[in-house]
Design a protein around this motif. Structure first.
Motif, PDB file in Angstrom:
ATOM      1  N   PHE A 171      69.187 143.713  79.101  1.00  0.00           N
ATOM      2  CA  PHE A 171      70.467 143.012  79.148  1.00  0.00           C
ATOM      3  C   PHE A 171      70.434 141.833  78.184  1.00  0.00           C
ATOM      4  O   PHE A 171      69.377 141.393  77.747  1.00  0.00           O
ATOM      5  CB  PHE A 171      70.827 142.552  80.564  1.00  0.00           C
ATOM      6  N   ILE A 172      71.634 141.356  77.862  1.00  0.00           N
ATOM      7  CA  ILE A 172      71.801 140.206  76.980  1.00  0.00           C
ATOM      8  C   ILE A 172      72.786 139.254  77.657  1.00  0.00           C
ATOM      9  O   ILE A 172      73.554 139.676  78.532  1.00  0.00           O
ATOM     10  CB  ILE A 172      72.310 140.639  75.581  1.00  0.00           C
ATOM     11  N   PHE A 173      72.743 137.983  77.271  1.00  0.00           N
ATOM     12  CA  PHE A 173      73.622 137.024  77.932  1.00  0.00           C
ATOM     13  C   PHE A 173      73.863 135.802  77.058  1.00  0.00           C
ATOM     14  O   PHE A 173      73.130 135.554  76.093  1.00  0.00           O
ATOM     15  CB  PHE A 173      73.037 136.585  79.283  1.00  0.00           C
ATOM     16  N   THR A 174      74.897 135.055  77.423  1.00  0.00           N
ATOM     17  CA  THR A 174      75.170 133.765  76.821  1.00  0.00           C
ATOM     18  C   THR A 174      75.404 132.753  77.938  1.00  0.00           C
ATOM     19  O   THR A 174      75.844 133.111  79.036  1.00  0.00           O
ATOM     20  CB  THR A 174      76.425 133.790  75.916  1.00  0.00           C
ATOM     21  N   ILE A 175      75.077 131.508  77.624  1.00  0.00           N
ATOM     22  CA  ILE A 175      75.362 130.387  78.523  1.00  0.00           C
ATOM     23  C   ILE A 175      76.163 129.388  77.703  1.00  0.00           C
ATOM     24  O   ILE A 175      75.753 129.030  76.597  1.00  0.00           O
ATOM     25  CB  ILE A 175      74.070 129.718  79.027  1.00  0.00           C
ATOM     26  N   GLY A 176      77.288 128.948  78.241  1.00  0.00           N
ATOM     27  CA  GLY A 176      78.100 127.972  77.512  1.00  0.00           C
ATOM     28  C   GLY A 176      79.057 128.667  76.580  1.00  0.00           C
ATOM     29  O   GLY A 176      79.926 129.405  77.032  1.00  0.00           O
ATOM     30  N   PHE A 184      73.792 130.371  85.531  1.00  0.00           N
ATOM     31  CA  PHE A 184      72.829 131.352  85.030  1.00  0.00           C
ATOM     32  C   PHE A 184      71.581 131.378  85.913  1.00  0.00           C
ATOM     33  O   PHE A 184      71.132 132.435  86.350  1.00  0.00           O
ATOM     34  CB  PHE A 184      72.453 131.017  83.580  1.00  0.00           C
ATOM     35  N   TYR A 185      71.024 130.211  86.181  1.00  0.00           N
ATOM     36  CA  TYR A 185      69.766 130.124  86.931  1.00  0.00           C
ATOM     37  C   TYR A 185      69.935 130.686  88.345  1.00  0.00           C
ATOM     38  O   TYR A 185      69.031 131.330  88.864  1.00  0.00           O
ATOM     39  CB  TYR A 185      69.268 128.674  86.972  1.00  0.00           C
ATOM     40  N   ASP A 186      71.098 130.473  88.945  1.00  0.00           N
ATOM     41  CA  ASP A 186      71.374 131.021  90.279  1.00  0.00           C
ATOM     42  C   ASP A 186      71.423 132.549  90.276  1.00  0.00           C
ATOM     43  O   ASP A 186      71.298 133.172  91.322  1.00  0.00           O
ATOM     44  CB  ASP A 186      72.704 130.485  90.817  1.00  0.00           C
ATOM     45  N   GLY A 238      68.570 122.865  70.572  1.00  0.00           N
ATOM     46  CA  GLY A 238      67.527 123.486  71.384  1.00  0.00           C
ATOM     47  C   GLY A 238      67.993 123.717  72.811  1.00  0.00           C
ATOM     48  O   GLY A 238      69.189 123.721  73.098  1.00  0.00           O
ATOM     49  N   LEU A 239      67.051 123.895  73.700  1.00  0.00           N
ATOM     50  CA  LEU A 239      67.368 124.115  75.111  1.00  0.00           C
ATOM     51  C   LEU A 239      67.741 122.798  75.782  1.00  0.00           C
ATOM     52  O   LEU A 239      67.252 121.737  75.403  1.00  0.00           O
ATOM     53  CB  LEU A 239      66.157 124.707  75.835  1.00  0.00           C
ATOM     54  N   SER A 240      68.564 122.896  76.807  1.00  0.00           N
ATOM     55  CA  SER A 240      68.919 121.707  77.582  1.00  0.00           C
ATOM     56  C   SER A 240      67.688 121.234  78.357  1.00  0.00           C
ATOM     57  O   SER A 240      66.733 121.987  78.566  1.00  0.00           O
ATOM     58  CB  SER A 240      70.051 122.030  78.558  1.00  0.00           C
ATOM     59  N   SER A 241      67.709 119.995  78.813  1.00  0.00           N
ATOM     60  CA  SER A 241      66.596 119.463  79.618  1.00  0.00           C
ATOM     61  C   SER A 241      66.404 120.301  80.873  1.00  0.00           C
ATOM     62  O   SER A 241      65.276 120.597  81.257  1.00  0.00           O
ATOM     63  CB  SER A 241      66.860 118.027  80.055  1.00  0.00           C
ATOM     64  N   ALA A 242      67.508 120.669  81.515  1.00  0.00           N
ATOM     65  CA  ALA A 242      67.417 121.484  82.729  1.00  0.00           C
ATOM     66  C   ALA A 242      66.759 122.821  82.440  1.00  0.00           C
ATOM     67  O   ALA A 242      65.927 123.293  83.215  1.00  0.00           O
ATOM     68  CB  ALA A 242      68.802 121.699  83.328  1.00  0.00           C
ATOM     69  N   ALA A 243      67.101 123.450  81.317  1.00  0.00           N
ATOM     70  CA  ALA A 243      66.505 124.743  80.958  1.00  0.00           C
ATOM     71  C   ALA A 243      65.002 124.597  80.726  1.00  0.00           C
ATOM     72  O   ALA A 243      64.218 125.443  81.163  1.00  0.00           O
ATOM     73  CB  ALA A 243      67.190 125.319  79.722  1.00  0.00           C
TER      74      ALA A 243
END
Length: 154
Positions: A38-43, A71-73, A112-117
């Motif tokens: 699978f592929i995905f996007t966030i934001g 996403f994380y959920d 880059g990635l968010s701090s949470a990511a």
């Protein structure tokens, strides 16, 4: 041949807050070639990709999440989140053992990635390059490395 679904594993790959639809389309095309499940996007969300000439988005399930938390959920049960980030705490991809069930997350080239990511990633990996590289190229290298080495049991 006997198929054991518990041993097969899976992987998905996506981008958080991608900058351009071209990068996303190239990543999707690579994902199809390297066997992503699978592929995905966030934001940021892009519907149609001119650079996705293989129409991977129609051949591989595509998911979109508005936020990293959403996403994380929905991270698949048993999957390890692998952040791809050029940072000091990241492991070298050359020495990295890919988990059987993995979700690879790439960040936008400029932020880059968010701090949470980064905090929620089970592992962070990076390349042996002095500077950052194009996000679709980075994702393609990660998938190539996974295919070359094969996943391990975690």
């Amino acid at each position: 041949m006997t198929i054991d679904n518990l041993e097969q594993g899976f992987f998905g790959i996506g981008i958080q807050n991608g900058k351009t639809p071209e990068n996303l389309g190239v990543l999707w095309r690579s994902a199809q070639n390297f066997g992503a499940n699978f592929i995905f996007t966030i934001g940021n969300r892009y519907e149609k990709q001119a650079s996705d000439t293989h129409k991977a988005v129609g051949a591989i399930p595509y998911f979109h999440y508005n936020t990293f938390e959403d996403f994380y959920d929905h991270l698949p049960k048993g999957a390890m989140l692998i952040g791809v980030e050029l940072c000091e705490e990241a492991e070298s991809l050359e020495k990295f053992d890919h988990p059987r069930r993995a979700v690879y997350l790439l960040g936008a080239e400029d932020h880059g990635l968010s701090s949470a990511a980064k905090e929620k990633s089970h592992k962070l990996v990076k390349f042996s390059t002095p500077l950052s590289i194009n996000v679709s190229v980075a994702g393609s290298i990660v998938m190539y490395d996974r295919n070359l080495k094969g996943p391990v049991i975690y």
